[in-house]
Design a protein around this motif. Structure first.
Motif, short mmCIF file in Angstrom:
data_model
loop_
_atom_site.label_atom_id
_atom_site.label_comp_id
_atom_site.label_asym_id
_atom_site.label_seq_id
_atom_site.Cartn_x
_atom_site.Cartn_y
_atom_site.Cartn_z
N ASP A 110 50.49 36.01 10.22
CA ASP A 110 51.11 34.72 10.47
C ASP A 110 52.40 34.63 9.66
OD1 ASP A 110 50.38 34.13 7.85
OD2 ASP A 110 48.60 33.01 8.44
N GLN A 111 53.15 33.58 9.89
CA GLN A 111 54.47 33.46 9.26
C GLN A 111 54.38 33.46 7.74
OE1 GLN A 111 56.65 29.94 10.39
NE2 GLN A 111 58.61 30.78 9.73
N LYS A 112 53.34 32.81 7.22
CA LYS A 112 53.18 32.75 5.76
C LYS A 112 53.02 34.13 5.17
CE LYS A 112 50.23 30.76 2.18
NZ LYS A 112 49.02 29.92 1.92
N ARG A 113 52.21 34.99 5.81
CA ARG A 113 51.98 36.34 5.30
C ARG A 113 53.21 37.22 5.44
NH1 ARG A 113 48.53 33.34 4.21
NH2 ARG A 113 46.34 33.82 3.77
N ARG A 114 53.95 37.04 6.52
CA ARG A 114 55.18 37.82 6.68
C ARG A 114 56.18 37.48 5.58
NH1 ARG A 114 54.35 36.40 12.19
NH2 ARG A 114 56.12 34.95 12.18
N LYS A 115 56.28 36.20 5.26
CA LYS A 115 57.18 35.80 4.18
C LYS A 115 56.70 36.35 2.84
CE LYS A 115 59.01 31.52 6.15
NZ LYS A 115 59.11 30.03 5.99
N GLU A 116 55.39 36.37 2.66
CA GLU A 116 54.83 36.89 1.41
C GLU A 116 55.17 38.36 1.23
OE1 GLU A 116 50.41 37.69 -0.58
OE2 GLU A 116 50.61 36.43 1.20
N LEU A 117 55.07 39.14 2.29
CA LEU A 117 55.38 40.57 2.21
C LEU A 117 56.87 40.79 1.92
CD1 LEU A 117 53.17 41.78 5.19
CD2 LEU A 117 52.84 42.35 2.78
N LYS A 118 57.71 40.00 2.56
CA LYS A 118 59.15 40.10 2.29
C LYS A 118 59.44 39.74 0.84
CE LYS A 118 60.91 39.22 6.96
NZ LYS A 118 61.72 38.30 7.80
N ARG A 119 58.76 38.72 0.34
CA ARG A 119 58.99 38.26 -1.02
C ARG A 119 58.56 39.32 -2.04
NH1 ARG A 119 57.19 33.64 -0.25
NH2 ARG A 119 54.99 33.99 -0.79
N LEU A 120 57.46 40.02 -1.76
CA LEU A 120 57.01 41.08 -2.66
C LEU A 120 58.07 42.17 -2.80
CD1 LEU A 120 53.28 41.55 -1.58
CD2 LEU A 120 54.09 40.76 -3.82
N ARG A 121 58.63 42.56 -1.66
CA ARG A 121 59.65 43.61 -1.70
C ARG A 121 60.92 43.12 -2.39
NH1 ARG A 121 60.36 48.11 2.92
NH2 ARG A 121 62.21 49.16 2.12
N ALA A 122 61.28 41.87 -2.14
CA ALA A 122 62.48 41.32 -2.77
C ALA A 122 62.31 41.22 -4.28
CB ALA A 122 62.78 39.95 -2.18
N ARG A 123 61.14 40.80 -4.73
CA ARG A 123 60.89 40.68 -6.17
C ARG A 123 60.91 42.05 -6.84
NH1 ARG A 123 55.38 37.99 -6.88
NH2 ARG A 123 55.86 38.41 -9.08
N TYR A 162 52.91 48.25 -11.57
CA TYR A 162 53.62 47.34 -10.67
C TYR A 162 52.66 46.69 -9.68
CZ TYR A 162 57.63 49.84 -12.56
OH TYR A 162 58.56 50.39 -13.41
N ALA A 163 51.41 46.57 -10.09
CA ALA A 163 50.37 46.09 -9.17
C ALA A 163 50.68 44.71 -8.61
CB ALA A 163 49.02 46.07 -9.89
N LYS A 164 51.31 43.83 -9.39
CA LYS A 164 51.57 42.48 -8.91
C LYS A 164 52.57 42.46 -7.75
CE LYS A 164 55.11 41.30 -12.38
NZ LYS A 164 55.45 40.33 -13.46
N TYR A 165 53.28 43.57 -7.54
CA TYR A 165 54.20 43.68 -6.41
C TYR A 165 53.57 44.40 -5.22
CZ TYR A 165 57.45 42.64 -10.21
OH TYR A 165 58.08 42.06 -11.28
N SER A 166 52.33 44.85 -5.36
CA SER A 166 51.59 45.54 -4.29
C SER A 166 52.37 46.70 -3.69
CB SER A 166 51.22 44.54 -3.19
OG SER A 166 50.41 43.51 -3.68
#
Length: 354
Positions: free
Chosen positions: A135-148, A247-251
């Protein structure tokens, strides 16, 4: 029933490289002209009496034979008769044509256990897969992980090419894996020189055939995640994955799976990717939604008496039940079952079986 080629981790070149370094298996071929028609790696068991079992190692996760024949059932039947003993084949994909040929050619067959593992239908676009899978929330979460992750250093993704230095990719993979919990437990591939050498040789053999895919994430030039896959015809199969637990918190493990998924979906000619994961894997099951039915099956040819076959079925069934009971007790005591179930990376969606 026709077969164009053997399959991924049963590929003759891979098996040769692994078997040369890790003892305990015998290559069974039918006919005895090499790996051209049918071959598999087996080990002999002595209790309750002599039988054969798939040679499953950290680098050979399936007992599916390698088949390259227009008459596979005939070769399977000849092999079973020649072995003159039951054969326990582990981790077979139920719907694979080789598995079906084995069942059709067997005079005796008994399915001991069944389960499902994660797979991926590669006949869709990456955009369609991404939108339907998360869903949109999870897609944003994955993008945020990579950005962080990119915010703390220069993040780069490298994919193995024909001119790339495979040894660098392999060394990085082994180093990352051994630095984590597997290294602490002493189960990392690097801790066993024979297995590490077998991996190097197997990867090199598949790379020469153009049948290896390898990805790694680098942060300021330091490898933090690594994953490889083997290709055979229209199928891909994931190998081992390693990620830096600092770096576990970034998955990073999730992120490199996402990267590999995008690359596999973009590759022409591929139809299916097999995760080779354990059933209920807490990460890949929530990313790859398709399911591949699998089983352990005991088979035998016409020279094996029915009473002997039935006795072995009873023995193996009891053994599996006791092992399952012990595992459940272990999970309850350690609390691992609850920790796996508590993962909330992605929501559950309906599954599709191949």
């Amino acid at each position: 029933m026709t077969f164009e080629a053997p399959t991924t981790f049963s590929h003759p070149d891979w098996l040769r490289a692994i078997m040369a370094q890790i003892p305990g298996a015998v290559a069974v071929r039918e006919p005895e002209t090499g790996f051209a028609k049918l071959s598999l790696a087996l080990q002999r068991r002595r209790l309750p009496f002599s039988y054969f079992e798939s040679w499953v190692t950290p680098l050979c996760p399936t007992g599916l034979p390698a088949v390259a024949s227009l008459h596979a059932e005939g070769h399977v039947a000849a092999m079973l008769d020649k072995m003159n003993a039951p054969i326990l084949l582990r981790n077979l994909p139920v719907n694979h044509p080789t598995t079906q040929a084995i069942l059709a050619a067997s005079s005796h067959a008994n399915v001991l256990s069944t389960w499902e593992r994660a797979g991926l239908n590669l006949q869709v676009s990456h955009a369609d897969w991404l939108s339907s899978n998360f869903d949109q929330k999870r897609r944003k979460e994955l993008k945020r992980l990579r950005a962080r992750l990119s915010e703390i250093g220069m993040l780069s993704v490298e994919e193995l090419g024909q001119s790339s230095d495979l040894e660098v990719f392999t060394q990085n993979f082994l180093a990352i894996e051994s630095a984590g919990w597997k290294g602490k437990r002493g189960t990392a591939l690097r801790h066993d020189p024979a297995i590490a050498t077998a991996l190097r040789n197997g990867l090199a053999a598949m790379h020469r055939n153009g049948a290896l895919r390898f990805w790694q994430f680098l942060l300021d030039g330091k490898p933090i995640a690594s994953l490889f896959a083997l290709i055979d015809g229209k199928e891909a199969a994931l190998g081992k994955i390693a990620h830096d637990e600092n770096y576990a918190k970034y998955s990073p493990g999730v992120l490199i799976i996402m990267e590999a998924t995008q690359q596999l979906l973009a590759e022409d000619g591929l139809e299916l990717a097999d995760s080779n994961a354990i059933p209920g894997h807490p990460m890949i099951d929530r990313i790859w939604r398709n399911r591949i039915p699998c089983m352990d099956v005991l088979v035998a040819g016409q020279n094996v008496p029915a009473p002997l076959f039935s006795t072995l079925v009873l023995f193996l069934g009891t053994k599996n039940a006791l092992r399952s009971f012990a595992k459940q007790i272990f999970l309850r005591v350690t609390g691992r079952k609850r920790s796996l179930a508590s993962s909330t990376l992605t929501r559950q969606l309906p599954r599709k079986s191949f």
